[in-house]
Motif scaffolding. Structure first.
Motif, PDB file in Angstrom:
ATOM      1  N   MET A  19     -50.301 -24.181 -28.497  1.00 21.87           N
ATOM      2  CA  MET A  19     -48.972 -23.987 -27.972  1.00 21.87           C
ATOM      3  C   MET A  19     -48.459 -22.611 -28.371  1.00 21.87           C
TER       4      MET A  19
ATOM      5  N   VAL B 158     -38.661 -35.696 -28.909  1.00 23.36           N
ATOM      6  CA  VAL B 158     -39.641 -34.717 -28.424  1.00 23.36           C
ATOM      7  C   VAL B 158     -40.946 -34.843 -29.207  1.00 23.36           C
ATOM      8  N   ARG B 159     -40.854 -34.933 -30.537  1.00 22.08           N
ATOM      9  CA  ARG B 159     -42.062 -35.063 -31.362  1.00 22.08           C
ATOM     10  C   ARG B 159     -42.795 -36.374 -31.099  1.00 22.08           C
ATOM     11  N   SER B 160     -42.050 -37.455 -30.845  1.00 22.62           N
ATOM     12  CA  SER B 160     -42.709 -38.739 -30.599  1.00 22.62           C
ATOM     13  C   SER B 160     -43.447 -38.740 -29.262  1.00 22.62           C
ATOM     14  N   ASN B 161     -43.043 -37.878 -28.332  1.00 17.93           N
ATOM     15  CA  ASN B 161     -43.715 -37.794 -27.039  1.00 17.93           C
ATOM     16  C   ASN B 161     -44.863 -36.794 -27.026  1.00 17.93           C
ATOM     17  N   ASP B 162     -44.955 -35.970 -28.046  1.00 15.47           N
ATOM     18  CA  ASP B 162     -46.067 -35.024 -28.164  1.00 15.47           C
ATOM     19  C   ASP B 162     -46.432 -34.915 -29.637  1.00 15.47           C
ATOM     20  N   ARG B 163     -47.362 -35.753 -30.051  1.00 12.32           N
ATOM     21  CA  ARG B 163     -47.763 -35.836 -31.462  1.00 12.32           C
ATOM     22  C   ARG B 163     -48.471 -34.571 -31.959  1.00 12.32           C
ATOM     23  N   THR B 164     -48.828 -33.658 -31.063  1.00 13.28           N
ATOM     24  CA  THR B 164     -49.482 -32.416 -31.500  1.00 13.28           C
ATOM     25  C   THR B 164     -48.483 -31.403 -32.028  1.00 13.28           C
ATOM     26  N   LEU B 165     -47.190 -31.631 -31.788  1.00 16.21           N
ATOM     27  CA  LEU B 165     -46.165 -30.693 -32.238  1.00 16.21           C
ATOM     28  C   LEU B 165     -45.942 -30.821 -33.743  1.00 16.21           C
TER      29      LEU B 165
ATOM     30  N   ASP C 242     -42.734 -26.235 -34.910  1.00 17.74           N
ATOM     31  CA  ASP C 242     -42.743 -25.867 -33.498  1.00 17.74           C
ATOM     32  C   ASP C 242     -41.382 -26.069 -32.836  1.00 17.74           C
TER      33      ASP C 242
END
Length: 156
Positions: free
Chosen positions: A1, A29-36, A40
């Motif tokens: 990212m 937002v973090r729960s929907n994209d665990r790579t963050l 970030d």
């Protein structure tokens, strides 16, 4: 990212202040994209002039508070804070609703407390003043505030 994600949140009255709102949004937002990673996301609480504006601006600029006596919308004596942002305290922050809030738009009342707070801020050496606005405010066309600042009105 590449870069960062800005997460900006406004207060949700009677539920979250702006800081809590931004935090909750960041969690979603973090729960929907665990790579963050936490780094970030940049959380930015937004203030709109209403409740919490003084607290946010003063505490985030290492400012100070001053409790002063003022006249409330229905003429009662109240004690309210004025915020002074920054270490030099030259920027005053006033939430007008703290002294002139009424229950319904168009409701009569006085804005004298607003003028009193402005005068107190000037007396304390403020160079600029931010007036936080949140409806509904007392309806006197600002005559109470102007009168408290020394303006005289005549009917002829």
């Amino acid at each position: 990212m590449q870069g960062k994600i800005l997460v900006a949140g406004l207060s949700i009255p009677r539920i979250w202040d702006a800081t809590d709102s931004a935090s909750q949004l960041a969690r979603v937002v973090r729960s929907n994209d665990r790579t963050l990673a936490s780094s970030d996301l940049v959380q930015l609480p937004l203030v709109d002039g209403g409740k919490g504006t003084i607290d946010f601006l003063v505490s985030h600029t290492l400012g100070s508070f001053l409790e002063v006596d003022a006249t409330g919308a229905s003429g009662e004596d109240i004690v309210v804070p004025i915020g002074f942002a920054g270490e030099d305290g030259k920027l005053a922050v006033i939430e007008m609703a703290r002294v002139a809030h009424v229950q319904h738009p168009g409701e009569l009342g006085t804005t004298a407390g607003i003028g009193q707070l402005i005068q107190d801020a000037l007396d304390e050496g403020a160079f600029s003043i931010i007036l936080g606005h949140e409806e509904p405010l007392a309806c006197d066309a600002g005559l109470g505030a102007a009168s408290a600042l020394g303006v005289r009105f005549f009917d002829k």
